[in-house]
Design a protein around this motif. Structure first.
Motif, PDB file in Angstrom:
ATOM      1  N   ILE A  32      -5.330   6.112 -23.373  1.00 49.01           N
ATOM      2  CA  ILE A  32      -4.575   7.083 -23.660  1.00 49.01           C
ATOM      3  C   ILE A  32      -4.724   8.160 -22.414  1.00 49.01           C
ATOM      4  CG2 ILE A  32      -4.122   9.033 -25.388  1.00 49.01           C
ATOM      5  CD1 ILE A  32      -4.608   6.104 -26.506  1.00 49.01           C
ATOM      6  N   GLU A  33      -3.546   8.416 -21.691  1.00 46.46           N
ATOM      7  CA  GLU A  33      -3.567   9.414 -20.709  1.00 46.46           C
ATOM      8  C   GLU A  33      -2.800  10.655 -20.975  1.00 46.46           C
ATOM      9  OE1 GLU A  33      -1.888   5.996 -18.261  1.00 46.46           O
ATOM     10  OE2 GLU A  33      -2.814   7.163 -16.716  1.00 46.46           O
ATOM     11  N   VAL A  34      -3.371  11.654 -20.693  1.00 45.36           N
ATOM     12  CA  VAL A  34      -2.722  12.970 -21.296  1.00 45.36           C
ATOM     13  C   VAL A  34      -2.667  13.993 -20.091  1.00 45.36           C
ATOM     14  CG1 VAL A  34      -2.960  15.030 -22.924  1.00 45.36           C
ATOM     15  CG2 VAL A  34      -3.934  12.733 -23.694  1.00 45.36           C
ATOM     16  N   SER A  35      -1.506  14.306 -19.920  1.00 49.71           N
ATOM     17  CA  SER A  35      -1.210  15.377 -18.583  1.00 49.71           C
ATOM     18  C   SER A  35      -0.653  16.543 -19.282  1.00 49.71           C
ATOM     19  CB  SER A  35      -0.012  14.948 -18.015  1.00 49.71           C
ATOM     20  OG  SER A  35      -0.146  13.423 -17.291  1.00 49.71           O
ATOM     21  N   LEU A  36      -1.300  17.786 -18.668  1.00 52.36           N
ATOM     22  CA  LEU A  36      -1.087  19.004 -19.344  1.00 52.36           C
ATOM     23  C   LEU A  36      -0.633  19.918 -18.061  1.00 52.36           C
ATOM     24  CD1 LEU A  36      -4.296  19.788 -21.479  1.00 52.36           C
ATOM     25  CD2 LEU A  36      -2.063  18.808 -22.367  1.00 52.36           C
ATOM     26  N   TRP A  37       0.347  20.673 -18.261  1.00 53.05           N
ATOM     27  CA  TRP A  37       0.883  21.531 -17.243  1.00 53.05           C
ATOM     28  C   TRP A  37       0.694  23.073 -17.450  1.00 53.05           C
ATOM     29  CZ3 TRP A  37       2.536  20.688 -12.373  1.00 53.05           C
ATOM     30  CH2 TRP A  37       2.909  21.891 -11.729  1.00 53.05           C
ATOM     31  N   ASP A  38       0.240  23.744 -16.708  1.00 51.07           N
ATOM     32  CA  ASP A  38       0.002  25.173 -16.788  1.00 51.07           C
ATOM     33  C   ASP A  38      -0.928  25.451 -18.067  1.00 51.07           C
ATOM     34  OD1 ASP A  38       0.893  26.832 -14.747  1.00 51.07           O
ATOM     35  OD2 ASP A  38       2.690  27.226 -15.707  1.00 51.07           O
ATOM     36  N   VAL A  39      -2.100  24.954 -18.215  1.00 57.07           N
ATOM     37  CA  VAL A  39      -3.001  25.160 -19.320  1.00 57.07           C
ATOM     38  C   VAL A  39      -4.244  25.619 -18.447  1.00 57.07           C
ATOM     39  CG1 VAL A  39      -4.252  23.845 -21.128  1.00 57.07           C
ATOM     40  CG2 VAL A  39      -1.803  23.569 -20.740  1.00 57.07           C
ATOM     41  N   ASP A  40      -5.078  26.503 -19.242  1.00 58.66           N
ATOM     42  CA  ASP A  40      -6.143  26.787 -18.760  1.00 58.66           C
ATOM     43  C   ASP A  40      -7.236  25.848 -19.124  1.00 58.66           C
ATOM     44  OD1 ASP A  40      -7.961  27.778 -21.144  1.00 58.66           O
ATOM     45  OD2 ASP A  40      -5.919  28.853 -21.132  1.00 58.66           O
ATOM     46  N   GLU A  41      -8.399  25.922 -18.129  1.00 65.62           N
ATOM     47  CA  GLU A  41      -9.249  24.883 -18.414  1.00 65.62           C
ATOM     48  C   GLU A  41      -9.997  24.756 -19.515  1.00 65.62           C
ATOM     49  OE1 GLU A  41     -12.550  25.050 -15.607  1.00 65.62           O
ATOM     50  OE2 GLU A  41     -13.613  23.521 -16.475  1.00 65.62           O
ATOM     51  N   ASP A  42     -10.299  26.092 -20.310  1.00 61.39           N
ATOM     52  CA  ASP A  42     -10.828  26.144 -21.853  1.00 61.39           C
ATOM     53  C   ASP A  42      -9.942  25.437 -22.631  1.00 61.39           C
ATOM     54  OD1 ASP A  42     -13.017  27.001 -20.713  1.00 61.39           O
ATOM     55  OD2 ASP A  42     -12.400  29.277 -21.326  1.00 61.39           O
ATOM     56  N   THR A  43      -8.576  25.657 -22.621  1.00 58.84           N
ATOM     57  CA  THR A  43      -7.785  25.050 -23.585  1.00 58.84           C
ATOM     58  C   THR A  43      -7.689  23.553 -23.187  1.00 58.84           C
ATOM     59  OG1 THR A  43      -6.448  27.125 -23.469  1.00 58.84           O
ATOM     60  CG2 THR A  43      -5.544  25.357 -24.592  1.00 58.84           C
ATOM     61  N   ALA A  44      -7.850  23.356 -22.361  1.00 61.51           N
ATOM     62  CA  ALA A  44      -7.633  21.587 -21.819  1.00 61.51           C
ATOM     63  C   ALA A  44      -8.870  21.099 -22.579  1.00 61.51           C
ATOM     64  CB  ALA A  44      -7.595  21.668 -20.234  1.00 61.51           C
ATOM     65  N   LEU A  45      -9.954  21.578 -22.306  1.00 63.00           N
ATOM     66  CA  LEU A  45     -11.224  21.004 -22.844  1.00 63.00           C
ATOM     67  C   LEU A  45     -11.073  20.864 -24.413  1.00 63.00           C
ATOM     68  CD1 LEU A  45     -14.262  22.254 -20.697  1.00 63.00           C
ATOM     69  CD2 LEU A  45     -13.679  19.958 -21.170  1.00 63.00           C
ATOM     70  N   VAL A  46     -10.396  21.917 -24.832  1.00 66.18           N
ATOM     71  CA  VAL A  46     -10.504  21.899 -26.371  1.00 66.18           C
ATOM     72  C   VAL A  46      -9.386  20.636 -26.926  1.00 66.18           C
ATOM     73  CG1 VAL A  46      -9.630  23.166 -28.582  1.00 66.18           C
ATOM     74  CG2 VAL A  46     -11.064  24.264 -26.900  1.00 66.18           C
ATOM     75  N   ALA A  47      -8.464  20.661 -26.253  1.00 71.71           N
ATOM     76  CA  ALA A  47      -7.488  19.828 -26.384  1.00 71.71           C
ATOM     77  C   ALA A  47      -8.121  18.315 -26.302  1.00 71.71           C
ATOM     78  CB  ALA A  47      -6.388  20.075 -25.526  1.00 71.71           C
ATOM     79  N   GLU A  48      -8.655  17.902 -25.311  1.00 69.24           N
ATOM     80  CA  GLU A  48      -9.213  16.817 -24.959  1.00 69.24           C
ATOM     81  C   GLU A  48     -10.312  16.366 -26.273  1.00 69.24           C
ATOM     82  OE1 GLU A  48     -11.345  16.689 -21.305  1.00 69.24           O
ATOM     83  OE2 GLU A  48     -11.531  14.307 -21.409  1.00 69.24           O
ATOM     84  N   ARG A  49     -11.046  17.390 -26.522  1.00 67.72           N
ATOM     85  CA  ARG A  49     -12.193  16.834 -27.426  1.00 67.72           C
ATOM     86  C   ARG A  49     -11.278  16.704 -28.812  1.00 67.72           C
ATOM     87  NH1 ARG A  49     -15.565  21.341 -25.529  1.00 67.72           N
ATOM     88  NH2 ARG A  49     -17.005  20.223 -24.105  1.00 67.72           N
ATOM     89  N   ALA A  50      -9.953  17.324 -29.134  1.00 67.74           N
ATOM     90  CA  ALA A  50      -9.439  17.266 -30.349  1.00 67.74           C
ATOM     91  C   ALA A  50      -8.755  15.963 -30.401  1.00 67.74           C
ATOM     92  CB  ALA A  50      -8.498  18.307 -30.434  1.00 67.74           C
ATOM     93  N   LEU A  51      -8.244  15.665 -29.392  1.00 65.44           N
ATOM     94  CA  LEU A  51      -7.343  14.321 -29.101  1.00 65.44           C
ATOM     95  C   LEU A  51      -8.285  13.106 -29.322  1.00 65.44           C
ATOM     96  CD1 LEU A  51      -4.310  14.619 -27.036  1.00 65.44           C
ATOM     97  CD2 LEU A  51      -4.719  15.336 -29.376  1.00 65.44           C
ATOM     98  N   ILE A  52      -9.433  13.193 -28.621  1.00 66.77           N
ATOM     99  CA  ILE A  52     -10.453  11.962 -28.683  1.00 66.77           C
ATOM    100  C   ILE A  52     -10.979  11.907 -29.966  1.00 66.77           C
ATOM    101  CG2 ILE A  52     -12.806  11.091 -27.981  1.00 66.77           C
ATOM    102  CD1 ILE A  52     -12.371  12.554 -25.403  1.00 66.77           C
ATOM    103  N   ALA A  53     -11.052  12.989 -30.676  1.00 62.98           N
ATOM    104  CA  ALA A  53     -11.604  12.804 -32.244  1.00 62.98           C
ATOM    105  C   ALA A  53     -10.446  12.236 -33.038  1.00 62.98           C
ATOM    106  CB  ALA A  53     -12.091  14.101 -32.819  1.00 62.98           C
ATOM    107  N   ASP A  54      -9.218  12.691 -32.899  1.00 59.61           N
ATOM    108  CA  ASP A  54      -8.070  12.383 -33.744  1.00 59.61           C
ATOM    109  C   ASP A  54      -7.843  10.630 -33.436  1.00 59.61           C
ATOM    110  OD1 ASP A  54      -7.678  14.873 -34.762  1.00 59.61           O
ATOM    111  OD2 ASP A  54      -5.949  15.133 -33.429  1.00 59.61           O
ATOM    112  N   PHE A  55      -7.786  10.255 -32.216  1.00 60.55           N
ATOM    113  CA  PHE A  55      -7.642   9.083 -31.898  1.00 60.55           C
ATOM    114  C   PHE A  55      -8.788   8.019 -32.227  1.00 60.55           C
ATOM    115  CE2 PHE A  55      -4.182  10.593 -29.120  1.00 60.55           C
ATOM    116  CZ  PHE A  55      -3.274   9.488 -29.320  1.00 60.55           C
ATOM    117  N   THR A  56      -9.919   8.556 -32.209  1.00 60.93           N
ATOM    118  CA  THR A  56     -11.116   7.699 -32.478  1.00 60.93           C
ATOM    119  C   THR A  56     -10.937   7.496 -34.060  1.00 60.93           C
ATOM    120  OG1 THR A  56     -12.423   8.673 -30.956  1.00 60.93           O
ATOM    121  CG2 THR A  56     -13.672   7.512 -32.595  1.00 60.93           C
ATOM    122  N   ARG A  57     -10.686   8.496 -34.776  1.00 65.98           N
ATOM    123  CA  ARG A  57     -10.619   8.436 -36.349  1.00 65.98           C
ATOM    124  C   ARG A  57      -9.389   7.448 -36.721  1.00 65.98           C
ATOM    125  NH1 ARG A  57      -9.855  13.532 -37.411  1.00 65.98           N
ATOM    126  NH2 ARG A  57      -8.116  13.172 -38.130  1.00 65.98           N
ATOM    127  N   ALA A  58      -8.393   7.426 -36.097  1.00 70.61           N
ATOM    128  CA  ALA A  58      -7.114   6.615 -36.059  1.00 70.61           C
ATOM    129  C   ALA A  58      -7.742   5.396 -35.920  1.00 70.61           C
ATOM    130  CB  ALA A  58      -6.141   6.875 -35.277  1.00 70.61           C
TER     131      ALA A  58
END
Ligand code: ADP
Ligand code: MG
Length: 339
Positions: A32-58
């Motif tokens: 799974i590769e995620v690309s984000l444009w114009d997002v600050d580092e903190d938001t990117a980290l929150v997004a990364e943790r959330a997506l890893i948790a979602d996909f792991t559960r799936a």
């Protein structure tokens, strides 16, 4: 040094001017590769943790042969028991229903028993096709998605041969959920790419996202396409899982009417807003074959399709031909309408 650390497992990589951040992880049997444009580092980290948790559960809950919820439901159906599905599993089952119906059952998640007969549920490919007798026995039991019954939160099946396998749908569905998750975090410009199936929202600054479509044989890209706004691009290919027996290639996209791999195509690519619908449609059109893919696409609300035939010939809808950039020989393009 800091930059190297930023590219570690639980953090984001950025490009030279710092506006593109990327992270990747393995889930649902793919990268799974995620690309984000114009997002600050903190938001990117929150997004990364959330997506890893979602996909792991799936990955745990939607495994047809695993210990999670879907495996439990499948074993209950086989034992003719009712099963209390949680909200997430119920939502997945419901989400696949319109595509099952509009495809006329060519996309049918009740196909797990057949997938198992062919051995495509295992990592290691089988060495020979199943005996015709076993395929005929599965056909005679005719498990279909419409056998599922819902009663006050309980799921059951009138046919115990139903074994649910969302292999042709779950990746697209998970991509759609991931995009929703990113949007809830305020992210407007992103791509979620699960092994080549992807959905893009927004743009890459003032440029659209540019996506490559891979060759069904060998390495490399056969075409490219630009995506902006909100759109998914999904490919079903005979190269994802297959084995060769006596010189014949047997792959994992199965025709529920015959019990055998659908013979007409090497790959089918669909562009559509929802990745889940595109995923189901790519499978259904692959199974439909040359004489039926147009009406099936119309019934599924799909207008943008590219099909690479087993003989290498390429066919497209006009809407797809109008925007795709071919990178190999153009003479084999047969543009046609979806209707
Ligand atoms: P890809 O792996 O290239 O993304 P698909 O999206 O078509 O391809 O998914 C193929 C998987 O879906 C198979 O491995 C199997 O688990 C399941 N499957 C195969 N044939 C069908 C079908 N006719 N309808 C629904 N699911 C299918
Ligand atoms: Mg699919």
């Amino acid at each position: 040094m800091a930059l190297t650390l930023l590219c570690g497992a639980l953090s984001s990589c950025e490009d030279a001017d710092g506006r593109l951040r990327r992270f990747e992880f393995h889930a649902l049997g793919t990268l799974i590769e995620v690309s984000l444009w114009d997002v600050d580092e903190d938001t990117a980290l929150v997004a990364e943790r959330a997506l890893i948790a979602d996909f792991t559960r799936a990955q745990r809950d939607w495994q047809p042969w695993g210990d999670g919820a879907l495996g439990e439901l499948n074993r209950a159906i086989r034992a003719r028991r009712e099963y209390r599905a949680d909200a997430e599993l119920k939502a997945l089952i419901a989400a696949a229903q319109p595509a099952y119906r509009s495809s006329g059952g060519l996309f049918d998640p009740a196909i797990g028993g057949l997938v198992e007969l062919w051995g495509f549920h295992r990592e290691a490919p089988a060495s020979a096709p199943p005996p015709a007798q076993a395929i005929n026995a599965w056909l005679a039991r005719r498990p279909v998605y419409a056998d599922l019954k819902f009663d006050n939160g309980l799921v059951s099946s009138g046919n115990p041969a139903v074994w649910l396998d969302f292999g042709a749908f779950a990746k697209g569905y998970a991509i759609d959920r991931a995009i929703e998750r990113l949007r809830r975090l305020g992210i407007r410009n992103a791509i979620v790419n699960a092994g080549g199936d992807l959905r893009a929202i927004g743009a890459r600054g003032n440029r659209p996202w540019r996506i490559g479509i891979r060759q069904p044989r060998g390495a490399g890209v056969m075409a490219s396409i630009e995506i902006a706004g909100d759109e998914s691009l999904v490919t079903s290919g005979d190269y994802e899982r297959f084995f060769v027996h006596d010189g014949v290639r047997y792959h994992h996209i199965l025709d529920p009417r015959t019990g055998y791999p659908a013979p007409a195509y090497m790959s089918v690519t669909v562009a559509h807003q929802s990745a889940a619908v595109a995923d189901a449609a790519a499978t259904a059109l692959f199974v439909a074959g040359p004489s039926a893919w147009r009406p099936v696409a119309a019934a599924m609300g799909i207008t943008q399709v590219m099909l690479v035939g087993a003989d290498g010939r390429i066919e497209m809808t006009d809407a797809m031909a109008a925007r795709i950039q071919r990178l190999s020989a153009p003479q084999d393009i047969a543009a046609s309408e979806a209707r």
